[in-house]
Design an enzyme around this catalytic site. Structure first.
Site, short mmCIF file in Angstrom:
data_model
loop_
_atom_site.label_atom_id
_atom_site.label_comp_id
_atom_site.label_asym_id
_atom_site.label_seq_id
_atom_site.Cartn_x
_atom_site.Cartn_y
_atom_site.Cartn_z
N CYS A 100 0.82 -1.21 0.00
CA CYS A 100 0.00 0.00 0.00
C CYS A 100 0.86 1.27 0.00
O CYS A 100 1.55 1.53 -0.98
CB CYS A 100 -0.99 -0.03 1.15
SG CYS A 100 -2.39 1.09 0.89
N GLU B 145 -3.41 -8.77 3.17
CA GLU B 145 -3.25 -9.33 4.52
C GLU B 145 -4.41 -8.97 5.45
O GLU B 145 -4.51 -9.53 6.55
CB GLU B 145 -1.93 -8.84 5.13
CG GLU B 145 -1.94 -7.42 5.68
CD GLU B 145 -1.85 -6.34 4.61
OE1 GLU B 145 -1.93 -5.15 4.96
OE2 GLU B 145 -1.72 -6.69 3.41
N HIS C 54 -4.28 -4.37 0.24
CA HIS C 54 -4.01 -4.99 1.54
C HIS C 54 -4.49 -6.44 1.55
O HIS C 54 -5.48 -6.78 2.22
CB HIS C 54 -4.72 -4.21 2.66
CG HIS C 54 -4.07 -2.93 3.01
ND1 HIS C 54 -2.91 -2.87 3.76
CD2 HIS C 54 -4.41 -1.66 2.73
CE1 HIS C 54 -2.57 -1.60 3.94
NE2 HIS C 54 -3.45 -0.85 3.31
#
Length: 310
Positions: free
Chosen positions: A142, A237, A235
């Site tokens: 990001c 994750e 993102h």
């Protein structure tokens, strides 16, 4: 995969509750193998949440991973206790003479500032320069991805009229590259950002290849030709409730915020959000560890300095 962490790291217990194999230091010392050494430069304010998310993402491979958490020295964290930082984190000064198989540079909530206005920008630049000779492959996430593209290639970020917020559909562009091996033609990933990097600026760099993009969210995944620098604009994750937490936080502050796109069933914020990106996020991290870290770094760590400095 056994993730090797500090015995007392809070995320360790949460991961074990999810049936993820986390190995503490005591057990790891009795195994006669060399784990790959991964550093995580955690620039997010809620560091414990990010620790859990990234460790979970790194857990789907048979490779043993030794984790070192890093924090910047030039910024004082106000959302994570100093006791946690002092116990579980090191600084660049502590590790600058070490060599890492891989490094992850996280996002940061500073994207609406110019890079040079960020109080730890100079330190992040030193770390990104250091990765050229001390890290086999660096994964930028990001804001970390935008910062890396700016530092290494001079690619500017651009402000969006409206926050890119939600879960967006992406399409794989170059299936032959190992980083996207096992991906479906289309996949979903979360985004939460106010800025973007233009596709044409990336394509103007002969060293860079776009591996996945979205009609709505733009470029998602970029790699350089060597695989030493990988940039992820979203993102993968994030856990199920991360966007929900961000949405309710901003809403409670009276900030202008729309519902996350393609997130709540029927756009009903009272319903449990759909988890639509976990499998491809896991594949991305597993491919990075396997093809760009484990199979690239020499087995004997002692040889790294000689190889990097050729």
């Amino acid at each position: 995969m056994p993730i090797r962490t500090n015995n007392d790291l809070p995320a360790k217990g949460l991961l074990e509750q999810e049936n993820i194999f986390v190995m503490d230091e005591n057990r790891a010392e009795h195994q006669d193998i060399r784990p790959i050494k991964i550093g995580i430069l955690n620039l997010m304010p809620l560091k414990e949440d990010t620790e859990l998310q990234i460790l979970r993402s790194l857990s789907n491979t048979p490779i043993q991973v030794d984790i070192t958490f890093l924090a910047v020295e030039s910024h004082e964290s106000t959302h994570t206790s100093m006791s946690h930082l002092n116990k579980f984190y090191e600084t660049f000064s502590d590790v600058k003479d070490q060599y890492f198989d891989g490094l992850i540079i996280t996002g940061a909530p500073v994207e609406q500032m110019e890079y040079e206005e960020v109080d730890y920008w100079d330190e992040v630049c030193k770390i990104m320069e250091w990765t050229k000779t001390h890290v086999t492959s660096t994964l930028h996430l990001c804001w970390g991805a935008q910062a890396g593209l700016y530092y290494h290639y001079g690619i500017q970020k651009h402000y969006l009229d409206q926050k890119m917020f939600g879960v967006f559909k992406h399409r794989v562009k170059n299936r032959r590259v190992p980083l996207v091996r096992g991906f479906d033609d289309c996949f979903y990933a979360p985004h939460s950002r106010h800025t973007t990097v233009l596709k044409e600026d990336i394509e103007a760099q002969s060293d860079l290849t776009i591996l996945a993009e979205s009609e709505e969210a733009g470029v998602f995944l970029v790699t350089d030709q060597s695989g030493k620098k990988i940039f992820v604009m979203g993102h993968p994750e994030y856990d199920r409730l991360t966007l929900d937490t961000e949405y309710r936080r901003d809403k409670s502050k009276g900030l202008e915020i729309d519902l996350p796109v393609n997130y709540y069933p029927d756009d009903d914020e009272t319903q449990k959000p759909l988890l639509q990106w976990r499998s491809h996020g896991n594949i991305l991290y597993s491919n990075w560890l396997n093809y760009y870290v484990y199979q690239t770094t020499p087995y004997e760590f002692v040889n790294l300095k000689e190889i990097y400095n050729k």
